[in-house]
Write a protein that holds these residues in place. Sequence first.
Motif, PDB file in Angstrom:
ATOM      1  N   PHE A  84     -40.065  41.367  12.044  1.00  0.00           N
ATOM      2  CA  PHE A  84     -38.970  41.463  10.575  1.00  0.00           C
ATOM      3  C   PHE A  84     -37.682  41.549  11.431  1.00  0.00           C
ATOM      4  N   HIS A  85     -37.212  42.752  12.096  1.00  0.00           N
ATOM      5  CA  HIS A  85     -36.537  42.548  12.860  1.00  0.00           C
ATOM      6  C   HIS A  85     -35.885  41.765  13.510  1.00  0.00           C
ATOM      7  N   LYS A  86     -37.174  41.285  14.250  1.00  0.00           N
ATOM      8  CA  LYS A  86     -36.926  40.010  15.457  1.00  0.00           C
ATOM      9  C   LYS A  86     -36.777  38.684  14.762  1.00  0.00           C
ATOM     10  N   LEU A  87     -37.704  39.029  13.714  1.00  0.00           N
ATOM     11  CA  LEU A  87     -36.803  37.201  13.226  1.00  0.00           C
ATOM     12  C   LEU A  87     -35.624  37.384  12.693  1.00  0.00           C
ATOM     13  N   LEU A  88     -34.896  38.693  12.446  1.00  0.00           N
ATOM     14  CA  LEU A  88     -33.589  38.110  11.799  1.00  0.00           C
ATOM     15  C   LEU A  88     -33.349  37.803  12.878  1.00  0.00           C
ATOM     16  N   ARG A  89     -32.947  38.076  14.302  1.00  0.00           N
ATOM     17  CA  ARG A  89     -32.788  38.428  15.179  1.00  0.00           C
ATOM     18  C   ARG A  89     -32.597  36.544  15.529  1.00  0.00           C
ATOM     19  N   ASP A  90     -33.914  36.753  16.139  1.00  0.00           N
ATOM     20  CA  ASP A  90     -34.058  35.527  17.012  1.00  0.00           C
ATOM     21  C   ASP A  90     -34.924  34.002  16.081  1.00  0.00           C
ATOM     22  N   GLY A  91     -35.036  34.398  14.886  1.00  0.00           N
ATOM     23  CA  GLY A  91     -35.500  32.904  14.209  1.00  0.00           C
ATOM     24  C   GLY A  91     -34.517  32.026  13.368  1.00  0.00           C
ATOM     25  N   HIS A  92     -34.968  31.607  12.649  1.00  0.00           N
ATOM     26  CA  HIS A  92     -34.403  30.622  11.553  1.00  0.00           C
ATOM     27  C   HIS A  92     -33.309  30.824  11.015  1.00  0.00           C
ATOM     28  N   ALA A 129     -36.683  38.345  33.645  1.00  0.00           N
ATOM     29  CA  ALA A 129     -37.691  37.064  33.628  1.00  0.00           C
ATOM     30  C   ALA A 129     -38.589  37.389  33.758  1.00  0.00           C
ATOM     31  N   GLU A 130     -38.643  38.351  35.056  1.00  0.00           N
ATOM     32  CA  GLU A 130     -40.214  38.039  35.010  1.00  0.00           C
ATOM     33  C   GLU A 130     -41.047  39.612  34.564  1.00  0.00           C
ATOM     34  N   ALA A 131     -40.175  40.196  33.861  1.00  0.00           N
ATOM     35  CA  ALA A 131     -40.719  41.506  33.310  1.00  0.00           C
ATOM     36  C   ALA A 131     -41.259  40.983  31.817  1.00  0.00           C
ATOM     37  N   SER A 132     -42.013  41.529  31.935  1.00  0.00           N
ATOM     38  CA  SER A 132     -43.430  41.196  30.498  1.00  0.00           C
ATOM     39  C   SER A 132     -43.204  41.782  29.372  1.00  0.00           C
ATOM     40  N   SER A 133     -43.132  41.003  28.381  1.00  0.00           N
ATOM     41  CA  SER A 133     -41.612  40.943  26.851  1.00  0.00           C
ATOM     42  C   SER A 133     -43.240  42.693  26.642  1.00  0.00           C
ATOM     43  N   PRO A 134     -42.363  42.842  24.818  1.00  0.00           N
ATOM     44  CA  PRO A 134     -43.711  43.927  24.931  1.00  0.00           C
ATOM     45  C   PRO A 134     -43.784  43.479  22.748  1.00  0.00           C
ATOM     46  N   ASP A 135     -43.539  42.157  22.448  1.00  0.00           N
ATOM     47  CA  ASP A 135     -43.820  40.919  22.296  1.00  0.00           C
ATOM     48  C   ASP A 135     -45.026  40.449  22.926  1.00  0.00           C
ATOM     49  N   SER A 136     -45.305  40.446  24.174  1.00  0.00           N
ATOM     50  CA  SER A 136     -46.406  39.720  24.784  1.00  0.00           C
ATOM     51  C   SER A 136     -48.105  40.411  24.600  1.00  0.00           C
ATOM     52  N   GLU A 137     -47.516  40.958  24.396  1.00  0.00           N
ATOM     53  CA  GLU A 137     -49.012  42.542  23.744  1.00  0.00           C
ATOM     54  C   GLU A 137     -49.505  42.184  22.542  1.00  0.00           C
ATOM     55  N   PRO A 138     -50.821  42.180  22.670  1.00  0.00           N
ATOM     56  CA  PRO A 138     -51.471  42.061  20.628  1.00  0.00           C
ATOM     57  C   PRO A 138     -50.959  43.576  20.133  1.00  0.00           C
ATOM     58  N   ILE A 139     -49.837  43.239  19.302  1.00  0.00           N
ATOM     59  CA  ILE A 139     -49.667  44.639  19.020  1.00  0.00           C
ATOM     60  C   ILE A 139     -50.447  45.638  18.610  1.00  0.00           C
ATOM     61  N   THR A 140     -51.758  44.981  17.837  1.00  0.00           N
ATOM     62  CA  THR A 140     -52.716  46.255  17.635  1.00  0.00           C
ATOM     63  C   THR A 140     -52.853  46.918  19.080  1.00  0.00           C
ATOM     64  N   CYS A 155     -44.424  33.935  14.802  1.00  0.00           N
ATOM     65  CA  CYS A 155     -43.844  34.322  13.493  1.00  0.00           C
ATOM     66  C   CYS A 155     -42.601  33.144  14.004  1.00  0.00           C
ATOM     67  N   ILE A 156     -41.880  33.086  14.914  1.00  0.00           N
ATOM     68  CA  ILE A 156     -40.551  32.810  15.480  1.00  0.00           C
ATOM     69  C   ILE A 156     -40.513  31.540  15.394  1.00  0.00           C
ATOM     70  N   LEU A 157     -41.660  31.144  16.276  1.00  0.00           N
ATOM     71  CA  LEU A 157     -41.760  29.771  16.487  1.00  0.00           C
ATOM     72  C   LEU A 157     -42.409  28.947  14.894  1.00  0.00           C
ATOM     73  N   GLY A 158     -42.654  30.177  14.454  1.00  0.00           N
ATOM     74  CA  GLY A 158     -43.063  29.401  12.222  1.00  0.00           C
ATOM     75  C   GLY A 158     -41.869  28.728  11.890  1.00  0.00           C
ATOM     76  N   THR A 159     -41.257  29.767  12.181  1.00  0.00           N
ATOM     77  CA  THR A 159     -39.639  30.243  10.902  1.00  0.00           C
ATOM     78  C   THR A 159     -38.734  29.101  11.481  1.00  0.00           C
ATOM     79  N   HIS A 160     -38.540  28.362  13.041  1.00  0.00           N
ATOM     80  CA  HIS A 160     -38.258  26.906  13.462  1.00  0.00           C
ATOM     81  C   HIS A 160     -39.135  25.433  13.078  1.00  0.00           C
ATOM     82  N   HIS A 161     -40.559  25.890  13.415  1.00  0.00           N
ATOM     83  CA  HIS A 161     -40.941  24.949  12.643  1.00  0.00           C
ATOM     84  C   HIS A 161     -40.601  24.659  10.438  1.00  0.00           C
TER      85      HIS A 161
END
Length: 983
Positions: A40-48, A257-268, A4-10
């Motif tokens: 939505f919080h992540k988009l407001l922080r890191d999105g376009h 940098a080596e830690a896995s972000s919670p965003d990389s895990e499936p939200i489900t 979603c973040i990449l999509g907003t920049h795209h």
Amino acid sequence: PAPCILGTHHEKGAQTFWSVVNRLPLSGNAVLCWKFCHVFHKLLRDGHSNVLKDSVRYKNELSDMSRMWGHLSEGYGQLCSIYLKLLRTKMEFHTKNPRFPGNLQMSDRQLDEAGENDVNNFFQLTVEMFDYLECELNLFQTVFSSLDMSRSVSVTAAGQCRLAPLIPVILDCSHLYDYTVKLLFKLHSCLPADTLQGHRDRFLEQFRKLKDLFYRSSNLQYFKRLIQIPQLPENPPNFLRASALSEHISPVVVIPAEASSPDSEPITDLVEMDTASQSLFDNKFDDIFGSSFSCDPFNFNSQNGMNKDDKDRLIEQLYGEIAALKEELENFKAESARGAVQLRGRASELEAELAEQQHLKQQAQDESEFLRTELEELKKQREDTEKAQRSLTEIERRAQANEQRYSKLKEKYSELVQNHADLLRKNAEVTKQVTVARQAQGDVEREKKELEDSFQRVSEQAQRKSQEQAEVLETLKRELAASRQELQVLQGTLESSTQAGEEQNSRISSLEQERDRLSRAAEQHGEDMAALRAELQQLRDTLGRQQENSRTELQSLQSQLRDKESAGQALQQRRAEEQRALLQGTAREAERMVRDALSRMEDPAHIGCTGSADCLLSRVLAASECVERLRGAHGQYLSDGTAVGSLLPCLALFAHLVSDTLLQGSATSHVAPVEPADRLLELCRQCGSEAVSYLSALQDPGMVADANCSLVTACLGRISAIGEELRPRGLDVKQEELGDLVDKEMAATATAIETASARIEEMLSKARAGDTGVKLEVNERILGSCTGLMQAIHVLVLASKDLQREIVESGRGAASPKEFYAKNSRWTEGLISASKAVGWGATVLVDAADLVVQGKGTFEELMVCSREIAASTAQLVAASKVKADKDSANLCKLQQASRGVNQATAGVVASTKAGKSQVEEKDSMDFSSMTLTQIKRQEMDSQVRVLELENQLQKERQKLGELRKKHYELAGVAEGWEEDGEC
């Protein structure tokens, strides 16, 4: 959320995101809404950067959803409600402060630029950051309170689902804490410490909460592998010590940098669903927002990385179509089920809101009835007090008449006592003659004893009748003792005086007759005294009967008054009902006019109508003035239910002007750009809705007291702001004359100050020559402090000239000073206005001091003039230091001169107060010679004077408020405040 973040920049926006979100059942599934808030919080922080602009239009929908989830006290309901409030607060903060990026990462220089080096902006920015941080801490605490900390909840899927959104919250809190500390140090360097006491208390509370939450978060296993949480210092910063800023260390949140972000895990995978529908919602959420298992979420071609022949592709295509049809069927079923659940939830929400509104309505009615009962009791008490006061006045008048009659009787009694004293003196003289005549007689002792017995009886009778004759009796006793001594001397010569015995016998007989006559006169005097006592008792009895009659008449009058009051109350109730019906009819007609204007705005035939922004502003101004008059008339009606006559014309004019404003705003929007036109139309509709709501409230007797037209005023203010944006801007003319005008005004100010100083010296010389005592001391003290103030102002003006000369020389470059003044016309106009204010203030101060010295002025006027001069010099200092270098030596001199003016102003005020108190000490109040009736009359006069002065004080305060409001408006037009605010 990474796709979603990449999509907003795209796509440079969030239109696609919101188009998908609108199809999700966020109001029916709390877990899905919680995940949406995280994304939505992540988009407001890191999105376009355009994500905020595309999301503002959905702010009201988020607020409604927050109120809906707030009705649930268990599960994710309260969490979703608080998270949605936080997102709304974040959007409002970034909308008001566009310089702040979504991730809040700024340098110190950018933070200073955000406040535009204005202490008022820094003050407001600190308050907004406090509100923002308060929402973040509220979410933090709610999440922790919803978890069972006795178990290792951070390693479970359900616990991680609740803790995952706290990572962006921790990032926001670290930046907000750092910026708040720096802004508070900056504010303490510009403002007094007492003014910022509230800021320090609020910061201390948030510091303790944030420190505790950071400590608790750092101990959770879930955060240890994802984020490194900083620890706040043991003690909060000491803002009263400027050097403490160097000890402040900005908290830095480190994400390995080596830690896995919670965003990389499936939200489900963050939570396990209990039903098949919840699993379907999670799968659909992951399908829409993507997961990190796909390498390139925007690459829809050649995802398998191999080429297939046509037959395989055809088979795969057929399988895909079958799967799509099955999925569409399942989606249709799920959509139906979601719609039913959503409708049931909405129905429950509406029922809860209806019950709440009914409860509030009943509570308002009960409160209105209670206030009405209290008002009637207060009216009755006031009327009873007035009647008792009148009765007391009548009784005092009668008592005063009786007192006058008693005074006349007392004077007559005093006259009789004086006559009795004269008789006693004559008796003493006769007794003395008898004592001398008996010098030659042998039986002098017998006659002497008889005379002493007679004199003793008369003296005792006189002593019983009047205590005032005690001194006379003591004198007679002393004379009797002297007579006894003379008698002893004369007994030796008794033999030689026997020849004159016969002659003395005749004289003795005559004296005995005189004594008998005096005894009869004394008896007659006693009878007169008894008659006077009887008459006095009769007068007292008469006075008692008159008082009893007065009491009886008062009771009868009170009963008659109660009958009249009951009849008057019935008449007032009938009149109130008629006035209420008239008010409802007028409000109904006014509501119809406003609704007609709203319908005409939507009429296609009205599209061809156009209007200008100036005409719209004139209509808005007239409507705003009418709303203010309506508010005053409404308040007067609430305080006095019979004052409906002033409310009805205001209602009719209000409906007419608001309708005219709505139509004019709609016509103006037809020729305005698209974005201002849309905002103007929306505000016009909102203004019409608020006006209809206000008029509807006036029609309901239970809501008349709660009706408020402040929302209409706010809408009119926003319409006026848009109208100002649409007005064509003109150019300033004759700017080349500003430079000369600045020099002239500064020279005129210096001349006015010198003239004022000379006048004060002249007045001081006259006072020393013509005044003496306390007056001379007071005048010398006041004129001396005024002289010191003029000298301080003169130093300030010279320092301001030097600083202005330095500013012009450093800022004009190759241009001339006139060109520099013309280029900075707003700053130049501020200098001119400040100079005029200083010169005028000096002249007015001298005039006020002259009147005080002559005894024609008041001390209060002199104190107000001195404070006005301090304000004018502060304006001159502020206008001079706007463009000055902060390290300039002339600026330091100007600031020192400003402090000198403030000290001199304080000296004038102090000397004036001391002189006033010294003069007032001479006027002492002596009530020793006044009677009870006179004191009572003076007391009533004083009460009347106090009420008159309180009424005058209230009117003068209202007048002062209106004058200040008009002054600010005129000053804003003259100084170009509105234009500067738009720029």
